[in-house]
Design an enzyme around this catalytic site. Structure first.
Site, PDB file in Angstrom:
ATOM      1  N   CYS A  89      21.235   4.812 -40.401  1.00 16.71           N
ATOM      2  CA  CYS A  89      22.283   5.766 -40.013  1.00 16.71           C
ATOM      3  C   CYS A  89      23.670   5.415 -40.568  1.00 16.71           C
ATOM      4  O   CYS A  89      24.432   6.314 -40.954  1.00 16.71           O
ATOM      5  CB  CYS A  89      22.338   5.957 -38.506  1.00 16.71           C
ATOM      6  SG  CYS A  89      22.603   4.467 -37.546  1.00 16.71           S
ATOM      7  N   ASP A 323      26.046  14.049 -37.041  1.00 15.26           N
ATOM      8  CA  ASP A 323      25.057  13.080 -36.583  1.00 15.26           C
ATOM      9  C   ASP A 323      23.945  12.927 -37.631  1.00 15.26           C
ATOM     10  O   ASP A 323      23.285  13.906 -37.977  1.00 15.26           O
ATOM     11  CB  ASP A 323      24.472  13.591 -35.260  1.00 15.26           C
ATOM     12  CG  ASP A 323      23.565  12.592 -34.575  1.00 15.26           C
ATOM     13  OD1 ASP A 323      23.268  11.540 -35.171  1.00 15.26           O
ATOM     14  OD2 ASP A 323      23.146  12.869 -33.433  1.00 15.26           O
ATOM     15  N   HIS A 325      21.174  11.323 -37.180  1.00  7.33           N
ATOM     16  CA  HIS A 325      19.919  10.972 -36.515  1.00  7.33           C
ATOM     17  C   HIS A 325      18.951  12.157 -36.387  1.00  7.33           C
ATOM     18  O   HIS A 325      18.387  12.403 -35.319  1.00  7.33           O
ATOM     19  CB  HIS A 325      20.204  10.365 -35.139  1.00  7.33           C
ATOM     20  CG  HIS A 325      21.049   9.136 -35.188  1.00  7.33           C
ATOM     21  ND1 HIS A 325      22.423   9.181 -35.151  1.00  7.33           N
ATOM     22  CD2 HIS A 325      20.709   7.830 -35.318  1.00  7.33           C
ATOM     23  CE1 HIS A 325      22.911   7.941 -35.233  1.00  7.33           C
ATOM     24  NE2 HIS A 325      21.890   7.110 -35.339  1.00  7.33           N
TER      25      HIS A 325
END
Length: 382
Positions: A89, A323, A325
């Site tokens: 990430c 994000d 993820h």
């Protein structure tokens, strides 16, 4: 660690506070609250205030390049990994920051992706109510209808058609080119495979956790080693101990062309910082807001502990972020007209500043030495 799904939650924005996104300010209400919509509009009085800048903000946000976990890409050398789900990430948020720097470099801050608002938005209710969406669509349609009646089609084509078409084609070429540089293959200049290779010199390997400071140095090395002709006018400077030395930056920006002649390079300045001890010190909130309000800012590699986000803006005391993820399938960016949709985030997320991990890397872009000198003055005021 679960990484292949993310719980969909709505993101709400206040109508009463400005939203800052990478140096641009948006207001979701009219300045003059006494303005009321006519009853026939079908729009509730409490909804009309967010019909204004919402679409502009959405288009701007969606136009930023979104790099997420991917799976089923070519195997990473010296490992059996074909995905970065669960560990990559921070590399992805670093890619997003660099991608924004490249957008400023090649396309400029005013650029937006023409197809941005066509992306399916599963969180569309986070923007506004159904009533306002319908009203905005019909209102914009009525405006465009008026323009078509008032503007002769021939004059529009003659004055701007060819020029604007050429400009749009150029922009789309660079848009795709920038994304291709982040492709998940060993040959992509800023792809995951290449970044992992540069990370080995910092003692990192595929599957390890990468911190924001380590990623800053990996990005610097990746840009220095990039051989694409379009990237020769760009360099990266990484601050030492939170200090940017002006003479060092200018030295990196000064590119000798011939004897006695120099040419300015653009520079992305990365500043790894720690905004507190174990937790982020709330005294830094105004500093972070000030940084994200600057036109030179290309975002922040940050997040929560062990979970990296790309911070691009704020509203009140909440940070707006993208994000990484989401585990998406590999896209082969070497194919002509490869799909762009998965490289653009349909909706933003917000997080309280108090939850931010104190370790982060702040990024700035300066086109030339003069730009850097102006930016230095602005940043030192923060």
């Amino acid at each position: 660690m679960k990484y292949s799904w993310v719980l969909k939650t709505k993101t709400y924005f206040s109508r009463n506070s400005p939203v800052l996104l990478l140096g641009k300010c948006y207001h979701f209400k009219y300045e003059d609250e006494s303005k009321m919509l006519p009853a026939r509009s079908g729009c509730a009085i409490e909804d009309h205030v967010i019909a204004g800048n919402v679409e502009e903000f959405r288009k701007d946000f969606i136009s930023r390049i979104w790099l997420t976990y991917r799976e089923e890409f070519p195997q990473i050398e010296a490992s059996a990994l074909t995905t970065d789900c669960g560990w990559g990430c921070t590399l992805r948020t670093g890619q997003m920051l660099l991608a924004q720097g490249l957008i400023l470099h090649f396309l400029g801050r005013a650029w937006t992706w023409p197809d941005a608002l066509h992306i399916e938005n599963s969180d569309s209710d986070s923007w506004t109510s159904n009533t306002v969406r319908k009203f905005t669509a019909s209102f914009e349609a009525s405006l465009s209808g008026e323009r078509e009646l008032r503007t002769p089609a021939v004059s529009l084509k003659e004055t701007s058609g060819r020029h604007s078409d050429d400009h749009a084609v150029r922009d789309e070429i660079y848009h795709r080119k920038i994304i291709s540089w982040f492709g998940d293959s060993p040959v992509a200049a800023f792809g995951l495979h290449r970044l992992i290779e540069f990370g080995k010199k910092s003692g990192k390997k595929a599957g390890d956790w990468y911190g924001p400071a380590v990623v800053a140095h990996i990005l610097r090395k990746a840009v220095e080693e990039a051989r694409h002709p379009d990237l020769q006018g760009l360099t990266i400077y990484v601050a030492q101990d939170c200090t940017v030395y002006n003479s060092d930056v200018i030295d990196k920006q000064t590119d000798p062309v011939t004897a006695g002649e120099t040419r300015d390079k653009a520079v992305i300045i990365l500043v790894p910082v720690r905004l507190g001890g174990e937790r982020t010190n709330t005294d830094y909130l105004e500093f972070v807001k000030g940084v994200l309000s600057l036109e030179y800012c290309v975002g922040i590699i940050g997040g929560k502990p062990k979970q990296s986000y790309y911070f691009a803006g704020f509203q009140d005391d909440s940070l707006i972020y993208m994000d990484p993820h989401y585990c998406q399938s590999f896209v082969d960016v070497s194919i002509k007209d490869f799909p762009l949709e998965t490289f653009h985030c349909p909706s933003p997320k917000k997080m309280s500043f108090r939850k931010m991990d104190p370790s982060c890397t702040i990024g700035f872009y300066c086109r030339n030495v003069q730009d850097f000198e102006r930016a230095s003055e602005e940043i030192t005021k923060q």
